[in-house]
Motif scaffolding. Structure first.
Motif, PDB file in Angstrom:
ATOM      1  N   GLY A 126      -6.419  -3.666  -2.878  1.00  0.00           N
ATOM      2  CA  GLY A 126      -5.738  -4.101  -1.992  1.00  0.00           C
ATOM      3  C   GLY A 126      -4.130  -4.037  -2.072  1.00  0.00           C
ATOM      4  N   PHE A 127      -3.726  -4.267  -3.244  1.00  0.00           N
ATOM      5  CA  PHE A 127      -2.309  -4.074  -3.799  1.00  0.00           C
ATOM      6  C   PHE A 127      -2.178  -2.806  -3.752  1.00  0.00           C
ATOM      7  CE2 PHE A 127      -2.546  -8.697  -5.361  1.00  0.00           C
ATOM      8  CZ  PHE A 127      -1.289  -9.065  -4.719  1.00  0.00           C
ATOM      9  N   ARG A 128      -2.758  -1.863  -4.232  1.00  0.00           N
ATOM     10  CA  ARG A 128      -2.860  -0.555  -4.316  1.00  0.00           C
ATOM     11  C   ARG A 128      -2.368   0.003  -2.975  1.00  0.00           C
ATOM     12  NH1 ARG A 128      -1.728   4.235  -4.381  1.00  0.00           N
ATOM     13  NH2 ARG A 128      -1.933   5.706  -5.999  1.00  0.00           N
ATOM     14  N   SER A 129      -3.127  -0.403  -1.802  1.00  0.00           N
ATOM     15  CA  SER A 129      -2.931   0.281  -0.268  1.00  0.00           C
ATOM     16  C   SER A 129      -1.625  -0.272   0.211  1.00  0.00           C
ATOM     17  CB  SER A 129      -3.980  -0.433   0.396  1.00  0.00           C
ATOM     18  OG  SER A 129      -4.023  -1.656   0.680  1.00  0.00           O
ATOM     19  N   LEU A 130      -1.042  -1.529  -0.316  1.00  0.00           N
ATOM     20  CA  LEU A 130       0.197  -1.915   0.166  1.00  0.00           C
ATOM     21  C   LEU A 130       1.420  -0.697   0.139  1.00  0.00           C
ATOM     22  CD1 LEU A 130       0.687  -5.775  -0.750  1.00  0.00           C
ATOM     23  CD2 LEU A 130       0.376  -4.647   1.590  1.00  0.00           C
ATOM     24  N   GLY A 131       1.235  -0.193  -0.970  1.00  0.00           N
ATOM     25  CA  GLY A 131       2.566   0.719  -1.141  1.00  0.00           C
ATOM     26  C   GLY A 131       2.431   2.034  -0.124  1.00  0.00           C
ATOM     27  N   PRO A 132       1.356   2.828  -0.206  1.00  0.00           N
ATOM     28  CA  PRO A 132       1.278   3.817   0.886  1.00  0.00           C
ATOM     29  C   PRO A 132       1.115   3.487   2.340  1.00  0.00           C
ATOM     30  CG  PRO A 132      -0.474   3.956  -0.475  1.00  0.00           C
ATOM     31  CD  PRO A 132       0.273   2.983  -0.973  1.00  0.00           C
ATOM     32  N   ASP A 133       0.112   2.467   2.589  1.00  0.00           N
ATOM     33  CA  ASP A 133      -0.261   1.838   3.843  1.00  0.00           C
ATOM     34  C   ASP A 133       0.516   0.927   4.395  1.00  0.00           C
ATOM     35  OD1 ASP A 133      -2.322   4.170   3.914  1.00  0.00           O
ATOM     36  OD2 ASP A 133      -3.681   2.661   2.687  1.00  0.00           O
ATOM     37  N   GLY A 134       1.302   0.054   3.664  1.00  0.00           N
ATOM     38  CA  GLY A 134       2.066  -1.032   4.157  1.00  0.00           C
ATOM     39  C   GLY A 134       1.386  -2.251   4.580  1.00  0.00           C
ATOM     40  N   ASP A 135      -0.116  -2.467   4.919  1.00  0.00           N
ATOM     41  CA  ASP A 135      -0.479  -3.520   5.257  1.00  0.00           C
ATOM     42  C   ASP A 135      -1.943  -3.379   5.264  1.00  0.00           C
ATOM     43  OD1 ASP A 135      -0.530  -2.135   7.453  1.00  0.00           O
ATOM     44  OD2 ASP A 135      -0.343  -3.859   8.840  1.00  0.00           O
ATOM     45  N   PHE A 136      -2.819  -4.412   5.150  1.00  0.00           N
ATOM     46  CA  PHE A 136      -4.138  -4.456   5.292  1.00  0.00           C
ATOM     47  C   PHE A 136      -4.665  -5.974   5.813  1.00  0.00           C
ATOM     48  CE2 PHE A 136      -3.660  -5.613   1.012  1.00  0.00           C
ATOM     49  CZ  PHE A 136      -4.570  -6.696   0.616  1.00  0.00           C
TER      50      PHE A 136
ATOM     51  N   ASN B  11       0.021  13.697  -3.026  1.00  0.00           N
ATOM     52  CA  ASN B  11       0.196  15.110  -3.606  1.00  0.00           C
ATOM     53  C   ASN B  11       1.503  14.997  -4.613  1.00  0.00           C
ATOM     54  OD1 ASN B  11      -1.383  16.654  -2.021  1.00  0.00           O
ATOM     55  ND2 ASN B  11      -0.527  15.851   0.012  1.00  0.00           N
ATOM     56  N   GLU B  12       2.000  14.051  -4.832  1.00  0.00           N
ATOM     57  CA  GLU B  12       3.099  13.840  -5.845  1.00  0.00           C
ATOM     58  C   GLU B  12       2.910  13.031  -6.997  1.00  0.00           C
ATOM     59  OE1 GLU B  12       6.331  14.062  -7.841  1.00  0.00           O
ATOM     60  OE2 GLU B  12       6.299  15.269  -6.227  1.00  0.00           O
ATOM     61  N   PRO B  13       2.937  13.619  -8.018  1.00  0.00           N
ATOM     62  CA  PRO B  13       2.277  12.662  -9.255  1.00  0.00           C
ATOM     63  C   PRO B  13       3.190  11.465  -9.310  1.00  0.00           C
ATOM     64  CG  PRO B  13       2.100  14.997  -9.837  1.00  0.00           C
ATOM     65  CD  PRO B  13       2.866  14.870  -8.397  1.00  0.00           C
ATOM     66  N   THR B  14       4.529  11.629  -9.513  1.00  0.00           N
ATOM     67  CA  THR B  14       5.530  10.494  -9.716  1.00  0.00           C
ATOM     68  C   THR B  14       5.157   9.476  -8.712  1.00  0.00           C
ATOM     69  OG1 THR B  14       6.996  12.175 -10.552  1.00  0.00           O
ATOM     70  CG2 THR B  14       7.860   9.916  -9.874  1.00  0.00           C
ATOM     71  N   ILE B  15       5.055   9.477  -7.624  1.00  0.00           N
ATOM     72  CA  ILE B  15       4.971   8.489  -6.218  1.00  0.00           C
ATOM     73  C   ILE B  15       3.595   8.046  -6.772  1.00  0.00           C
ATOM     74  CG2 ILE B  15       4.687   8.129  -4.016  1.00  0.00           C
ATOM     75  CD1 ILE B  15       7.491   8.628  -4.888  1.00  0.00           C
ATOM     76  N   HIS B  16       2.701   8.688  -6.903  1.00  0.00           N
ATOM     77  CA  HIS B  16       1.277   8.182  -7.237  1.00  0.00           C
ATOM     78  C   HIS B  16       1.233   7.161  -8.433  1.00  0.00           C
ATOM     79  CE1 HIS B  16      -3.255   8.117  -7.257  1.00  0.00           C
ATOM     80  NE2 HIS B  16      -3.007   8.352  -8.568  1.00  0.00           N
ATOM     81  N   GLY B  17       2.108   7.790  -9.586  1.00  0.00           N
ATOM     82  CA  GLY B  17       2.213   6.418 -10.831  1.00  0.00           C
ATOM     83  C   GLY B  17       2.900   5.596 -10.447  1.00  0.00           C
ATOM     84  N   ILE B  18       4.041   5.499  -9.458  1.00  0.00           N
ATOM     85  CA  ILE B  18       4.775   4.493  -9.281  1.00  0.00           C
ATOM     86  C   ILE B  18       3.913   3.168  -8.466  1.00  0.00           C
ATOM     87  CG2 ILE B  18       6.451   3.481  -7.721  1.00  0.00           C
ATOM     88  CD1 ILE B  18       8.081   6.098  -8.200  1.00  0.00           C
ATOM     89  N   PHE B  19       2.742   3.736  -7.411  1.00  0.00           N
ATOM     90  CA  PHE B  19       1.953   2.900  -6.802  1.00  0.00           C
ATOM     91  C   PHE B  19       0.944   2.345  -7.770  1.00  0.00           C
ATOM     92  CE2 PHE B  19       2.681   5.361  -2.829  1.00  0.00           C
ATOM     93  CZ  PHE B  19       3.630   4.506  -2.218  1.00  0.00           C
ATOM     94  N   ASP B  20       0.306   3.187  -8.573  1.00  0.00           N
ATOM     95  CA  ASP B  20      -0.460   2.802  -9.817  1.00  0.00           C
ATOM     96  C   ASP B  20       0.064   1.634 -10.740  1.00  0.00           C
ATOM     97  OD1 ASP B  20      -2.570   4.387  -8.956  1.00  0.00           O
ATOM     98  OD2 ASP B  20      -2.380   5.884 -10.615  1.00  0.00           O
ATOM     99  N   ARG B  21       1.691   2.049 -10.936  1.00  0.00           N
ATOM    100  CA  ARG B  21       2.175   0.827 -12.062  1.00  0.00           C
ATOM    101  C   ARG B  21       2.420  -0.537 -11.078  1.00  0.00           C
ATOM    102  NH1 ARG B  21       1.572  -0.322 -16.368  1.00  0.00           N
ATOM    103  NH2 ARG B  21       1.604   1.775 -16.728  1.00  0.00           N
TER     104      ARG B  21
ATOM    105  N   ALA C  58       4.170   7.959   3.264  1.00  0.00           N
ATOM    106  CA  ALA C  58       3.938   7.468   1.943  1.00  0.00           C
ATOM    107  C   ALA C  58       2.704   7.982   1.457  1.00  0.00           C
ATOM    108  CB  ALA C  58       4.040   6.015   1.752  1.00  0.00           C
ATOM    109  N   ARG C  59       1.444   7.944   2.332  1.00  0.00           N
ATOM    110  CA  ARG C  59       0.229   8.321   1.844  1.00  0.00           C
ATOM    111  C   ARG C  59      -0.032   9.905   1.400  1.00  0.00           C
ATOM    112  NH1 ARG C  59      -4.287   7.053   6.003  1.00  0.00           N
ATOM    113  NH2 ARG C  59      -3.830   4.963   5.454  1.00  0.00           N
ATOM    114  N   GLU C  60       0.790  10.604   2.140  1.00  0.00           N
ATOM    115  CA  GLU C  60       0.908  11.964   1.702  1.00  0.00           C
ATOM    116  C   GLU C  60       1.710  12.181   0.358  1.00  0.00           C
ATOM    117  OE1 GLU C  60       0.222  15.936   1.976  1.00  0.00           O
ATOM    118  OE2 GLU C  60      -0.340  14.564   3.488  1.00  0.00           O
ATOM    119  N   LEU C  61       2.640  11.606   0.119  1.00  0.00           N
ATOM    120  CA  LEU C  61       3.095  11.463  -1.121  1.00  0.00           C
ATOM    121  C   LEU C  61       2.391  11.058  -2.218  1.00  0.00           C
ATOM    122  CD1 LEU C  61       6.831  10.506  -0.415  1.00  0.00           C
ATOM    123  CD2 LEU C  61       5.978  12.615  -1.315  1.00  0.00           C
TER     124      LEU C  61
END
Length: 168
Positions: free
Chosen positions: A68-78, A7-17, A1-4
């Motif tokens: 913190g919330f932003r990191s939950l998507g690609p990283d899963g936890d903190f 490098n993938e604008p759509t996935i990046h936008g989903i995490f931002d939203r 997920a971190r790689e996406l």
């Protein structure tokens, strides 16, 4: 997920939203208990500590909440450690490690950097020593990590199974 995310604008936008929808543009803390003195004091304490909520003073409360919330998507936890000075330290997922061996390791069950008891309840977390190398979440020896007691940590995790020790 971190790689996406990188490098993938759509996935990046989903995490931002997701972050925008959960954290919002500005967190408003409004304590609402039957104790008016507590409500006033709690709101005043947050207002006082919010500008430097993160232990290094690099992130204010809103920025820490967003990140913190932003990191939950690609990283899963903190991990969030509450310090005695009313600030907190955030440990990112990639800094949790499992020691390969050393004194004390054989009597402990550590899965993905999370020490659990016989019932699977977290009892501690192992954070890598930033001065030492780790290989894919493993450290070479027990002393290359620091154990943090679970009672001192809030583990924010994106879980999908009952037996997960970490986030997705």
């Amino acid at each position: 997920a971190r790689e996406l995310d990188r490098n993938e604008p759509t996935i990046h936008g989903i995490f931002d939203r997701m972050t925008d929808n959960v954290a919002g543009p500005e967190f408003k803390f409004r304590p609402d208990t039957d104790d008016e003195v507590f409500n006033r004091d709690a709101a005043a304490l947050l207002a006082e500590t919010a500008p430097t909520a993160e232990h290094r003073g690099m992130f204010n409360f809103q920025e820490t909440l967003d990140t913190g919330f932003r990191s939950l998507g690609p990283d899963g936890d903190f991990l969030q450690i509450f310090l005695k000075d009313n600030r907190f330290q955030v440990i990112e997922a990639h800094d949790l490690v499992t020691p390969r061996g050393g004194k004390g390791f054989k009597d402990r069950r550590v899965v993905s950097g999370v020490e659990t008891n016989d019932s699977g309840v977290p009892t501690g977390y192992y954070v890598r020593d930033p001065a030492k190398d780790s290989q894919f979440g493993w450290t070479g020896v027990w002393t290359d990590s620091q154990r943090i007691d679970a009672a001192d940590v809030e583990h924010i995790a994106n879980r999908h199974r009952f037996t997960q020790t970490r986030g997705v």
